[in-house]
Design an enzyme around this catalytic site. Structure first.
Site, PDB file in Angstrom:
ATOM      1  CB  SER A   8      -0.897   0.007   1.233  1.00 50.58           C
ATOM      2  OG  SER A   8      -1.475   1.288   1.374  1.00 50.58           O
ATOM      3  CG  HIS A  33      -3.916  -1.605  -1.354  1.00 49.18           C
ATOM      4  ND1 HIS A  33      -5.018  -2.377  -1.648  1.00 49.18           N
ATOM      5  CD2 HIS A  33      -4.318  -0.757  -0.369  1.00 49.18           C
ATOM      6  CE1 HIS A  33      -6.033  -2.019  -0.867  1.00 49.18           C
ATOM      7  NE2 HIS A  33      -5.633  -1.030  -0.086  1.00 49.18           N
ATOM      8  CG  ASP A  35      -5.195   2.477   0.891  1.00 48.99           C
ATOM      9  OD1 ASP A  35      -6.155   1.691   0.844  1.00 48.99           O
ATOM     10  OD2 ASP A  35      -4.072   2.163   1.348  1.00 48.99           O
ATOM     11  CG  MET A  37      -8.398   7.277   2.372  1.00 44.20           C
ATOM     12  SD  MET A  37      -7.410   7.481   3.857  1.00 44.20           S
ATOM     13  CE  MET A  37      -6.674   5.858   3.984  1.00 44.20           C
ATOM     14  CG  HIS A  66      -9.254   0.092  -0.304  1.00 42.93           C
ATOM     15  ND1 HIS A  66      -8.675  -0.014   0.939  1.00 42.93           N
ATOM     16  CD2 HIS A  66     -10.590   0.019  -0.090  1.00 42.93           C
ATOM     17  CE1 HIS A  66      -9.626  -0.147   1.854  1.00 42.93           C
ATOM     18  NE2 HIS A  66     -10.793  -0.120   1.259  1.00 42.93           N
ATOM     19  CG  MET A  68     -11.312   3.251   2.174  1.00 45.13           C
ATOM     20  SD  MET A  68      -9.803   3.309   3.140  1.00 45.13           S
ATOM     21  CE  MET A  68      -8.605   3.373   1.807  1.00 45.13           C
ATOM     22  CG  MET A 138     -11.699  -2.701   5.345  1.00 45.74           C
ATOM     23  SD  MET A 138     -10.140  -2.340   4.506  1.00 45.74           S
ATOM     24  CE  MET A 138      -9.242  -1.409   5.760  1.00 45.74           C
TER      25      MET A 138
END
Ligand code: DX5
Ligand code: ZN
Length: 217
Positions: A8, A33, A35, A37, A66, A68, A138
């Protein structure tokens, strides 16, 4: 099932992000990965499309994005176009539009991943198991790197693997949060085959860390 490590970049040094991604590539890891957000679904804000488009130019890794973010359906097209290979979103964010979101990810040629937070039971994703390529369990509350693995999630991994087997699905089960050498063996034994790791990859030697997590000393 061979274990896949998905480093990540949330834990990377953004000052030298390109170099760190190259080091991931050389480590033998095949996934990256990413992330995203939005400051709404989770309290923090990370990065978005321009960063992904930029790193896409120099990397052949599988971009494991991913999301979020609230109402992920709004952004599927853009994330697919900026270079995502797998797009994972949260059931808690897509709610009644979960199926539509999965279909849109497939329409844009990406693999679909569906994620649940530690407090959401596995039974809630059961209706979608046959439609997605990956489930992300998660193992910390989403939002920040460097947190401790929540042990109560081990059972959820086992439950998900058992359901996949019940339906005859050889699907990917990903875990994310607090994965280190010790918790890696726990989640593998429980049935996870894609391990996200931020701090435990980027702190120290990236190549050594990836090998350790994959179990190839
Ligand atoms: C947390 C993110 C994770 C995070 C994991 O919300 O989804 O991907 O980077 O970080 P570590 O491996 O440090 O727990
Ligand atoms: Zn993540």
């Amino acid at each position: 099932m061979k274990t896949i490590i998905s480093p990540s970049i949330l834990a990377a040094d953004f000052n030298v992000l390109g170099q760190q991604i190259q080091a991931v590539e050389k480590s033998g890891a095949t996934y990256l990965h990413i992330d995203v957000m939005d400051g709404m679904f989770v309290p923090s804000i990370s990065f978005g499309m321009p960063v992904i488009a930029s790193i896409r130019k120099n990397s052949k890794l599988v971009f494991d994005v991913h999301l979020m973010i609230e109402e992920p359906l709004r952004y599927i097209e853009e994330f697919a176009k900026c270079g995502a290979d797998i797009i994972t979103f949260h059931l808690e964010a897509a709610k009644e539009r979960t199926e539509e979101t999965i279909d849109k990810i497939h329409d844009f040629g990406c693999k679909a991943g569906l994620s649940i937070k530690p407090g959401t039971p596995v039974s809630e994703i059961e209706p979608y198991l046959k439609k997605v390529e990956m489930i992300l369990i998660m193992t910390v509350e989403p939002g920040f790197g460097g947190q401790k693995y929540i042990s109560a999630c081990t059972e959820k991994i086992q439950e998900t693997r058992a359901l996949a087997e019940k339906y005859g699905l050889a699907m990917d089960i990903q875990v994310d949060g607090g994965i280190n050498e010790e918790t890696a063996s726990i989640v593998k034994a429980a049935g996870a085959n894609v391990l996200v790791a931020g701090s435990s990859v980027f702190k120290g030697d990236i190549r050594d860390n990836v090998r350790l997590l994959a179990g190839e000393e």
